[in-house]
Write a protein that holds these residues in place. Structure first.
Motif, PDB file in Angstrom:
ATOM      1  N   LEU A  16       1.669  -0.780  -6.889  1.00  0.00           N
ATOM      2  CA  LEU A  16       0.607  -0.580  -7.374  1.00  0.00           C
ATOM      3  C   LEU A  16      -0.964  -0.279  -6.586  1.00  0.00           C
ATOM      4  CD1 LEU A  16       0.760  -3.193 -10.296  1.00  0.00           C
ATOM      5  CD2 LEU A  16       1.001  -0.537 -10.709  1.00  0.00           C
ATOM      6  N   SER A  17      -0.636  -0.739  -5.370  1.00  0.00           N
ATOM      7  CA  SER A  17      -1.871  -0.670  -4.568  1.00  0.00           C
ATOM      8  C   SER A  17      -2.634   0.564  -4.063  1.00  0.00           C
ATOM      9  CB  SER A  17      -1.563  -1.394  -3.087  1.00  0.00           C
ATOM     10  OG  SER A  17      -0.584  -0.619  -2.353  1.00  0.00           O
ATOM     11  N   ASP A  18      -3.925   0.622  -3.927  1.00  0.00           N
ATOM     12  CA  ASP A  18      -4.701   1.713  -3.683  1.00  0.00           C
ATOM     13  C   ASP A  18      -4.346   1.871  -2.066  1.00  0.00           C
ATOM     14  OD1 ASP A  18      -6.329  -0.203  -2.273  1.00  0.00           O
ATOM     15  OD2 ASP A  18      -8.043  -0.290  -3.713  1.00  0.00           O
ATOM     16  N   ASP A  19      -5.176   2.797  -1.473  1.00  0.00           N
ATOM     17  CA  ASP A  19      -5.209   3.163  -0.213  1.00  0.00           C
ATOM     18  C   ASP A  19      -5.373   2.072   0.692  1.00  0.00           C
ATOM     19  OD1 ASP A  19      -4.528   5.753  -0.938  1.00  0.00           O
ATOM     20  OD2 ASP A  19      -6.499   6.569  -0.685  1.00  0.00           O
ATOM     21  N   LYS A  77      -3.499  -8.347  -2.640  1.00  0.00           N
ATOM     22  CA  LYS A  77      -3.260  -7.336  -1.380  1.00  0.00           C
ATOM     23  C   LYS A  77      -1.913  -8.276  -0.540  1.00  0.00           C
ATOM     24  CE  LYS A  77      -5.052  -5.385   2.587  1.00  0.00           C
ATOM     25  NZ  LYS A  77      -6.397  -5.015   3.402  1.00  0.00           N
ATOM     26  N   ASN A  78      -0.954  -7.596  -0.061  1.00  0.00           N
ATOM     27  CA  ASN A  78      -0.061  -8.079   0.723  1.00  0.00           C
ATOM     28  C   ASN A  78      -0.612  -8.182   2.139  1.00  0.00           C
ATOM     29  OD1 ASN A  78       2.670  -8.073  -0.658  1.00  0.00           O
ATOM     30  ND2 ASN A  78       2.281  -5.885  -0.809  1.00  0.00           N
ATOM     31  N   LYS A  79      -0.525  -9.451   2.718  1.00  0.00           N
ATOM     32  CA  LYS A  79      -1.237  -9.650   4.035  1.00  0.00           C
ATOM     33  C   LYS A  79      -0.432  -8.830   5.004  1.00  0.00           C
ATOM     34  CE  LYS A  79      -2.951 -14.353   3.533  1.00  0.00           C
ATOM     35  NZ  LYS A  79      -3.088 -15.683   4.108  1.00  0.00           N
ATOM     36  N   VAL A  80       0.754  -8.749   4.963  1.00  0.00           N
ATOM     37  CA  VAL A  80       1.572  -7.872   5.997  1.00  0.00           C
ATOM     38  C   VAL A  80       1.925  -6.581   5.187  1.00  0.00           C
ATOM     39  CG1 VAL A  80       3.500  -7.740   7.403  1.00  0.00           C
ATOM     40  CG2 VAL A  80       2.132  -9.656   7.420  1.00  0.00           C
ATOM     41  N   LYS A  81       2.120  -5.516   5.709  1.00  0.00           N
ATOM     42  CA  LYS A  81       2.405  -4.068   4.913  1.00  0.00           C
ATOM     43  C   LYS A  81       3.969  -4.651   4.993  1.00  0.00           C
ATOM     44  CE  LYS A  81       1.582   0.118   4.143  1.00  0.00           C
ATOM     45  NZ  LYS A  81       1.052   0.159   2.715  1.00  0.00           N
ATOM     46  N   PHE A  82       4.271  -4.486   3.689  1.00  0.00           N
ATOM     47  CA  PHE A  82       5.495  -4.858   3.223  1.00  0.00           C
ATOM     48  C   PHE A  82       6.481  -3.911   3.168  1.00  0.00           C
ATOM     49  CE2 PHE A  82       8.592  -7.833   1.371  1.00  0.00           C
ATOM     50  CZ  PHE A  82       9.277  -6.963   0.521  1.00  0.00           C
ATOM     51  N   ALA A  83       6.145  -2.656   2.751  1.00  0.00           N
ATOM     52  CA  ALA A  83       7.032  -1.516   2.701  1.00  0.00           C
ATOM     53  C   ALA A  83       6.342  -0.296   2.340  1.00  0.00           C
ATOM     54  CB  ALA A  83       8.190  -1.617   1.453  1.00  0.00           C
ATOM     55  N   SER A  84       6.627   0.889   2.991  1.00  0.00           N
ATOM     56  CA  SER A  84       5.827   2.138   2.998  1.00  0.00           C
ATOM     57  C   SER A  84       5.920   2.427   1.404  1.00  0.00           C
ATOM     58  CB  SER A  84       6.488   3.138   3.643  1.00  0.00           C
ATOM     59  OG  SER A  84       8.018   3.283   3.493  1.00  0.00           O
ATOM     60  N   LYS A  85       4.797   3.212   1.082  1.00  0.00           N
ATOM     61  CA  LYS A  85       4.701   3.814  -0.323  1.00  0.00           C
ATOM     62  C   LYS A  85       5.306   4.956  -0.437  1.00  0.00           C
ATOM     63  CE  LYS A  85       1.455   3.204  -3.102  1.00  0.00           C
ATOM     64  NZ  LYS A  85       0.168   2.732  -3.905  1.00  0.00           N
ATOM     65  N   LYS A  86       5.908   5.397  -1.492  1.00  0.00           N
ATOM     66  CA  LYS A  86       6.900   6.368  -1.822  1.00  0.00           C
ATOM     67  C   LYS A  86       5.817   7.570  -1.889  1.00  0.00           C
ATOM     68  CE  LYS A  86      10.267   3.931  -3.856  1.00  0.00           C
ATOM     69  NZ  LYS A  86       9.851   2.761  -4.884  1.00  0.00           N
TER      70      LYS A  86
END
Length: 86
Positions: A16-19, A77-86
């Motif tokens: 769901l996150s924005d840029d 927000k995830n503190k660490v980039k969890f997974a790349s967005k599709k």
């Protein structure tokens, strides 16, 4: 709190996150319910989703003023980039 539940929350935020990586907590809660209808913060000892997410050190929470009301909107927000967005 199991790693599987933490991963579920992190991927939902990511979906769901924005840029900038922020997602509206209300939308996160709704999508969690769609993904896992039996998901309930009370199962983990919390009345609501905000304290549950606050208790996990992997997420940031930010309160923002709503332009149209006195209520504050909560974003997560995830503190660490969890997974790349599709």
């Amino acid at each position: 709190m199991t790693p599987k539940v933490i991963r579920l929350i992190a991927t939902t935020i990511n979906d769901l996150s924005d840029d900038d990586g922020w997602a509206f907590l209300g939308d996160v809660g709704s999508l969690l319910q769609k993904k896992r209808p039996n998901f309930d913060p009370r199962n983990y000892g919390f009345q609501k989703l905000t304290p549950l997410i606050n208790s996990i050190n992997r997420f940031e929470i930010e309160q923002r003023d709503s332009p149209n009301s006195r209520h504050r909107l909560i974003y997560v927000k995830n503190k660490v980039k969890f997974a790349s967005k599709k």
